[in-house]
Write an enzyme that holds these catalytic residues in place. Structure first.
Site, mmCIF file in Angstrom:
data_model
loop_
_atom_site.group_PDB
_atom_site.id
_atom_site.type_symbol
_atom_site.label_atom_id
_atom_site.label_comp_id
_atom_site.label_asym_id
_atom_site.label_seq_id
_atom_site.Cartn_x
_atom_site.Cartn_y
_atom_site.Cartn_z
ATOM 1 N N ASP A 177 13.952 33.138 -5.854
ATOM 2 C CA ASP A 177 15.169 32.805 -5.109
ATOM 3 C C ASP A 177 16.250 32.340 -6.089
ATOM 4 O OD1 ASP A 177 15.906 32.112 -1.998
ATOM 5 O OD2 ASP A 177 16.928 30.765 -3.404
ATOM 6 N N ASN A 185 28.665 31.678 -4.117
ATOM 7 C CA ASN A 185 29.581 32.430 -3.245
ATOM 8 C C ASN A 185 30.842 31.626 -2.957
ATOM 9 O OD1 ASN A 185 28.447 34.957 -2.636
ATOM 10 N ND2 ASN A 185 27.007 34.064 -1.189
ATOM 11 N N HIS A 190 32.474 36.286 -2.301
ATOM 12 C CA HIS A 190 31.331 37.087 -1.873
ATOM 13 C C HIS A 190 31.119 38.328 -2.743
ATOM 14 C CE1 HIS A 190 28.463 37.048 1.424
ATOM 15 N NE2 HIS A 190 28.407 38.354 1.268
ATOM 16 N N ASP A 194 27.835 39.383 -4.702
ATOM 17 C CA ASP A 194 27.139 40.683 -4.649
ATOM 18 C C ASP A 194 26.855 41.198 -6.065
ATOM 19 O OD1 ASP A 194 27.242 40.575 -1.948
ATOM 20 O OD2 ASP A 194 28.610 42.267 -1.675
ATOM 21 N N GLU A 221 19.318 36.400 -0.842
ATOM 22 C CA GLU A 221 19.319 36.138 -2.294
ATOM 23 C C GLU A 221 17.897 35.897 -2.763
ATOM 24 O OE1 GLU A 221 19.117 33.930 -0.198
ATOM 25 O OE2 GLU A 221 18.942 31.935 -1.052
HETATM 26 N N1 GTP Z 1 27.252 37.538 -1.888
HETATM 27 C C1 GTP Z 1 26.151 37.579 -1.155
HETATM 28 N N2 GTP Z 1 25.633 36.425 -0.689
HETATM 29 C C2 GTP Z 1 24.524 36.473 0.037
HETATM 30 C C3 GTP Z 1 23.896 37.692 0.338
HETATM 31 N N3 GTP Z 1 22.793 37.416 1.073
HETATM 32 C C4 GTP Z 1 22.733 36.079 1.222
HETATM 33 N N4 GTP Z 1 23.777 35.485 0.607
HETATM 34 C C5 GTP Z 1 24.118 34.076 0.555
HETATM 35 O O1 GTP Z 1 23.133 33.349 -0.126
HETATM 36 C C6 GTP Z 1 23.269 31.980 0.283
HETATM 37 C C7 GTP Z 1 21.907 31.365 0.379
HETATM 38 O O2 GTP Z 1 22.111 30.021 0.644
HETATM 39 P P1 GTP Z 1 20.937 28.998 0.931
HETATM 40 O O3 GTP Z 1 19.834 29.663 1.686
HETATM 41 O O4 GTP Z 1 21.557 27.778 1.520
HETATM 42 O O5 GTP Z 1 20.313 28.662 -0.452
HETATM 43 P P2 GTP Z 1 20.968 28.307 -1.829
HETATM 44 O O6 GTP Z 1 22.409 27.944 -1.723
HETATM 45 O O7 GTP Z 1 20.648 29.430 -2.786
HETATM 46 O O8 GTP Z 1 20.161 27.007 -2.233
HETATM 47 P P3 GTP Z 1 18.674 26.904 -2.771
HETATM 48 O O9 GTP Z 1 17.950 28.132 -2.361
HETATM 49 O O10 GTP Z 1 18.139 25.684 -2.126
HETATM 50 O O11 GTP Z 1 18.762 26.768 -4.248
HETATM 51 C C8 GTP Z 1 24.019 31.998 1.600
HETATM 52 O O12 GTP Z 1 25.290 31.433 1.397
HETATM 53 C C9 GTP Z 1 24.156 33.464 1.923
HETATM 54 O O13 GTP Z 1 25.386 33.763 2.574
HETATM 55 C C10 GTP Z 1 24.496 38.890 -0.142
HETATM 56 O O14 GTP Z 1 24.027 40.009 0.071
HETATM 57 N N5 GTP Z 1 25.618 38.781 -0.898
#
Ligand code: GTP
Length: 305
Positions: A177, A185, A190, A194, A221
């Protein structure tokens, strides 16, 4: 006359016990296609286990394993069933033709072979096969990063789980992860998010060298890697290499509390699957280990307890 696209020459395996027949078929096809030869059914199956052809031209009557049996075996095997088989037949009896269809034939050409008919039949089946391959690749690829999607990963995991259950090999799973990606982001937008995911996916893929290792985008992610025949020490070592490889990309992440660049946390789990085991258990363990890696500060790998 239609042709195959220049970047993809179809691979044709010619199977015949008579070298003179192989030479004749080779002479007709070699200019347009990549042609390989096998002189027995056993040799043909062996060839298909290694380097899969896109189409097989198969003689029916051969000493040892005949063409019908070769075709049946190819069609029974998940790995080779999509390869079209064109029989080269001397007979014209309906029963002989029916036996070929029953064995799984895609088509026939009759001896003496008319070169133009042979070439056109081969081309038609190859075009169809290559289109199907391309469609399948699209259906199983993640749209953003190009690595395997979750569907392919889940299908492959179930198959590998059963295979390792039979062979007794360990199967390792890494859940990966990207740390604090929401903040990434929020800070960079965004689109940059990506791009970051694309670079991470590529680095993970480039780092896994064994042909059966598979990396997939498992969720937003989150990435998952499956490492067949890998024990705990090996899986942890690879997880650590991946963590360092992502750090080495040096993608700036000014709002991360962990580092000034993008980092990953990795949960590692290894099981020797029971023959009737469930792959969800392996995923669950890797998830728990990932949770620990996050909980203990991120930018680290943890092995499932
Ligand atoms: N740009 C982009 N962002 C994504 C995509 N898929 C998921 N995300 C973002 O990834 C972020 C994941 O956030 P969280 O699940 O809160 O986790 P985190 O901020 O990585 O925190 P931890 O996992 O605790 O380290 C979210 O803001 C999603 O919008 C994608 O395809 N593109």
């Amino acid at each position: 006359m239609p042709k195959l696209s220049p970047e993809r020459r179809g691979r044709v395996l010619v199977v015949d016990d008579q070298p003179i027949n192989i030479r004749m078929l080779h002479a007709v096809l070699a200019e347009e296609f990549e042609v390989f030869a096998a002189t027995s059914g056993e040799q043909a199956l062996e060839f298909c286990r290694g380097n899969k052809p896109d189409l097989i031209l198969l003689d029916v009557v051969m000493p040892g394993m005949d063409g019908l049996e070769v075709c049946r075996r190819l069609k029974q095997d998940q790995d080779t069933r999509a390869i079209p088989v064109i029989f080269v037949t001397a007979g014209t009896l309906a029963e002989e033709e029916n036996a070929c269809w029953s064995a799984g034939a895609a088509d026939f050409v009759s001896k003496p072979v008319n070169p133009l008919t042979l070439r056109n039949r081969v081309l038609a089946h190859l075009q169809f096969k290559l289109h199907m391959d391309a469609l399948q690749a699209m259906a199983f690829a993640d749209g953003l990063t190009g690595v395997a999607n979750r569907r392919l990963f889940d299908d492959t995991l179930n198959a590998e789980f059963r295979r390792c259950g039979r062979s007794g090999e360990p199967l390792a799973m890494l859940m990966i992860d990207v740390d604090c990606f929401k903040r990434y982001n929020d800070r960079y937008g965004h689109q940059a998010g990506d791009d970051c995911l694309k670079r991470v996916a590529l680095a993970l893929k480039e780092h896994l060298k064994r042909p059966y290792d598979l990396v997939a985008r498992y969720g937003g992610e989150e990435f998952a890697c499956m490492l067949p025949d890998t024990d705990e020490a090996g899986a942890l070592a690879i997880a650590e290499e991946l963590r360092l490889a992502i750090a080495a990309l040096a993608i700036a992440h000014a709002d991360s509390p962990v580092a000034d660049h993008v980092t990953i946390s990795v949960g590692v789990a290894v099981l020797r699957p029971a023959p009737d085991g469930d792959s969800a258990a392996l995923l669950g363990l890797a998830d728990q280990a990932l949770y620990r890696a996050k909980h203990e500060g991120r930018d680290r790998c943890r092995l499932a307890a």
